[in-house]
Design an enzyme around this catalytic site. Sequence first.
Site, PDB file in Angstrom:
ATOM      1  N   ASN A   9      -9.054   6.553   5.760  1.00 30.03           N
ATOM      2  CA  ASN A   9      -7.660   6.930   6.018  1.00 30.03           C
ATOM      3  C   ASN A   9      -7.055   7.365   4.684  1.00 30.03           C
ATOM      4  O   ASN A   9      -6.772   6.530   3.834  1.00 30.03           O
ATOM      5  CB  ASN A   9      -6.921   5.711   6.595  1.00 30.03           C
ATOM      6  CG  ASN A   9      -5.436   5.954   6.754  1.00 30.03           C
ATOM      7  OD1 ASN A   9      -4.950   7.073   6.597  1.00 30.03           O
ATOM      8  ND2 ASN A   9      -4.704   4.890   7.079  1.00 30.03           N
ATOM      9  N   TRP A  10      -6.886   8.677   4.551  1.00 28.92           N
ATOM     10  CA  TRP A  10      -6.399   9.198   3.255  1.00 28.92           C
ATOM     11  C   TRP A  10      -4.890   9.020   3.090  1.00 28.92           C
ATOM     12  O   TRP A  10      -4.348   9.316   2.038  1.00 28.92           O
ATOM     13  CB  TRP A  10      -6.787  10.674   3.109  1.00 28.92           C
ATOM     14  CG  TRP A  10      -8.260  10.886   2.885  1.00 28.92           C
ATOM     15  CD1 TRP A  10      -9.226   9.930   2.789  1.00 28.92           C
ATOM     16  CD2 TRP A  10      -8.949  12.154   2.732  1.00 28.92           C
ATOM     17  NE1 TRP A  10     -10.456  10.517   2.575  1.00 28.92           N
ATOM     18  CE2 TRP A  10     -10.316  11.868   2.536  1.00 28.92           C
ATOM     19  CE3 TRP A  10      -8.522  13.477   2.738  1.00 28.92           C
ATOM     20  CZ2 TRP A  10     -11.267  12.887   2.343  1.00 28.92           C
ATOM     21  CZ3 TRP A  10      -9.463  14.496   2.556  1.00 28.92           C
ATOM     22  CH2 TRP A  10     -10.822  14.186   2.365  1.00 28.92           C
ATOM     23  N   LYS A  11      -4.221   8.615   4.163  1.00 27.21           N
ATOM     24  CA  LYS A  11      -2.762   8.405   4.126  1.00 27.21           C
ATOM     25  C   LYS A  11      -2.069   9.655   3.565  1.00 27.21           C
ATOM     26  O   LYS A  11      -2.538  10.762   3.804  1.00 27.21           O
ATOM     27  CB  LYS A  11      -2.434   7.135   3.333  1.00 27.21           C
ATOM     28  CG  LYS A  11      -3.203   5.928   3.883  1.00 27.21           C
ATOM     29  CD  LYS A  11      -2.687   4.599   3.406  1.00 27.21           C
ATOM     30  CE  LYS A  11      -3.512   3.483   4.039  1.00 27.21           C
ATOM     31  NZ  LYS A  11      -3.043   2.161   3.677  1.00 27.21           N
ATOM     32  N   HIS A 101      -0.938   2.427  13.273  1.00 25.59           N
ATOM     33  CA  HIS A 101      -1.150   1.864  11.935  1.00 25.59           C
ATOM     34  C   HIS A 101       0.073   1.037  11.530  1.00 25.59           C
ATOM     35  O   HIS A 101       1.206   1.401  11.846  1.00 25.59           O
ATOM     36  CB  HIS A 101      -1.395   2.987  10.922  1.00 25.59           C
ATOM     37  CG  HIS A 101      -1.884   2.476   9.600  1.00 25.59           C
ATOM     38  ND1 HIS A 101      -1.031   1.942   8.665  1.00 25.59           N
ATOM     39  CD2 HIS A 101      -3.127   2.379   9.085  1.00 25.59           C
ATOM     40  CE1 HIS A 101      -1.742   1.538   7.624  1.00 25.59           C
ATOM     41  NE2 HIS A 101      -3.020   1.800   7.854  1.00 25.59           N
ATOM     42  N   GLU A 103       1.640   0.780   8.854  1.00 28.64           N
ATOM     43  CA  GLU A 103       2.658   1.494   8.067  1.00 28.64           C
ATOM     44  C   GLU A 103       3.586   2.274   8.987  1.00 28.64           C
ATOM     45  O   GLU A 103       4.765   2.470   8.677  1.00 28.64           O
ATOM     46  CB  GLU A 103       1.967   2.405   7.028  1.00 28.64           C
ATOM     47  CG  GLU A 103       1.416   1.566   5.882  1.00 28.64           C
ATOM     48  CD  GLU A 103       0.244   2.183   5.137  1.00 28.64           C
ATOM     49  OE1 GLU A 103      -0.061   3.364   5.330  1.00 28.64           O
ATOM     50  OE2 GLU A 103      -0.378   1.433   4.342  1.00 28.64           O
ATOM     51  N   GLU A 187      -6.424  -4.972  10.961  1.00 26.83           N
ATOM     52  CA  GLU A 187      -5.972  -4.827   9.583  1.00 26.83           C
ATOM     53  C   GLU A 187      -4.817  -5.793   9.319  1.00 26.83           C
ATOM     54  O   GLU A 187      -3.662  -5.492   9.663  1.00 26.83           O
ATOM     55  CB  GLU A 187      -5.478  -3.396   9.335  1.00 26.83           C
ATOM     56  CG  GLU A 187      -6.512  -2.333   9.596  1.00 26.83           C
ATOM     57  CD  GLU A 187      -6.162  -1.030   8.883  1.00 26.83           C
ATOM     58  OE1 GLU A 187      -6.961  -0.598   8.047  1.00 26.83           O
ATOM     59  OE2 GLU A 187      -5.084  -0.481   9.149  1.00 26.83           O
ATOM     60  N   GLY A 193      -3.749  -2.409   0.970  1.00 25.24           N
ATOM     61  CA  GLY A 193      -3.295  -1.863  -0.302  1.00 25.24           C
ATOM     62  C   GLY A 193      -2.925  -2.925  -1.324  1.00 25.24           C
ATOM     63  O   GLY A 193      -2.317  -2.622  -2.353  1.00 25.24           O
ATOM     64  N   SER A 231      -7.888  -3.298   2.003  1.00 23.48           N
ATOM     65  CA  SER A 231      -8.467  -3.409   0.660  1.00 23.48           C
ATOM     66  C   SER A 231      -9.999  -3.480   0.675  1.00 23.48           C
ATOM     67  O   SER A 231     -10.595  -4.188  -0.141  1.00 23.48           O
ATOM     68  CB  SER A 231      -7.879  -4.607  -0.095  1.00 23.48           C
ATOM     69  OG  SER A 231      -6.475  -4.454  -0.232  1.00 23.48           O
ATOM     70  N   GLY A 252      -8.748   2.554   3.268  1.00 23.44           N
ATOM     71  CA  GLY A 252      -7.629   3.344   2.766  1.00 23.44           C
ATOM     72  C   GLY A 252      -7.904   3.849   1.361  1.00 23.44           C
ATOM     73  O   GLY A 252      -8.635   4.820   1.161  1.00 23.44           O
ATOM     74  N   GLY A 253      -7.353   3.157   0.385  1.00 19.96           N
ATOM     75  CA  GLY A 253      -7.435   3.600  -1.015  1.00 19.96           C
ATOM     76  C   GLY A 253      -8.832   3.997  -1.458  1.00 19.96           C
ATOM     77  O   GLY A 253      -9.017   5.056  -2.098  1.00 19.96           O
TER      78      GLY A 253
HETATM   79  P1  PGA Z   1      -6.394  -0.044   2.095  1.00 11.92           P
HETATM   80  O1  PGA Z   1      -5.783   0.577   3.444  1.00 11.92           O
HETATM   81  O2  PGA Z   1      -7.894   0.031   2.227  1.00 11.92           O
HETATM   82  O3  PGA Z   1      -5.856   0.821   1.005  1.00 11.92           O
HETATM   83  O4  PGA Z   1      -5.916  -1.458   2.014  1.00 11.92           O
HETATM   84  C1  PGA Z   1      -6.368   0.324   4.688  1.00 11.92           C
HETATM   85  C2  PGA Z   1      -5.548   0.962   5.780  1.00 11.92           C
HETATM   86  O5  PGA Z   1      -4.322   0.936   5.698  1.00 11.92           O
HETATM   87  O6  PGA Z   1      -6.103   1.502   6.762  1.00 11.92           O
END
Ligand code: PGA
Length: 288
Positions: A9-11, A101, A103, A187, A193, A231, A252-253
Amino acid sequence: MRTVIIAGNWKMNTTPADAGELAREIARRTRIDGVVRILCPPFVCLDVVRAALASPEVASPAGSGVWVGAQNVHHALAGAYTGEIAAPMLVGLADWVIVGHSERRRDAGETDAQIAAKLANAWNAGIRPILCVGEVLADREAGQAEAVVQGQVRGALAGASIPSAATTSSGGPDGAAGLPWLTIAYEPVWAIGTGRNARGSDAAAMAAAIRRVLDDLGIESSTIPILYGGSVTSANIDEFLAEPAIDGALVGGASLKVDEMAGIVARAGLTAQARAAVRHGASDAPRP
Ligand code: PGA
């Protein structure tokens, strides 16, 4: 035995100018049999990433093997929703989509009813959703983590009509046959993050709690992949892959870093191999 899936997930990162190269590099460095790889760039990069993955450099001779996913889809099919993207618009651009998600639940106030509608719209468009669920820290500290997550699963999936496994979508790297029409990503919000992880055993316990709700809803839970997210890196993925209840990760990251993705998919490849060996062992075994 379920498929092993690693989704990135590149956000809100990358631009149409650099997303293609990143996708190509990841595709080149993650060619591992048995792992379903999905990249979810921002909407404006979907086309570039798709084209990059189809370029002869990575697609030859057998396709890049990497799927493209969107990060969201709207709950309505069309209309006066400035700046939003509906499922029919994603056809031909994305084969997968992240739904619910945390977020978006937090920043866009997405409700269970909207998330349920997003899932239905994705299925109707032939797009495979990855439904995200997860508790906030206060829920966990109050001993409510399972109840909250089970409520999210119920809210999104009660009454859902999930396409049958036999239905295939239009495209993708190797054809879509056999890929799940529903994937769930657990998650924990406090792990996203933050560099803080759930323990593998906690993630597995939550996966079991999610599967209990699925069975309750009449959804055959043994066929639904459950990913862990929060993470995840190449250094900690093993803890989650060691749990038979966990079928991969939503990253994510670390998914923006080629070396990290190479490491994560390599580890997932070992799990996929081990699962395949169990499958073959079982089918080769003499019948009583
Ligand atoms: P993260 O994000 O790996 O940066 O914690 C995961 C996600 O939000 O899907």
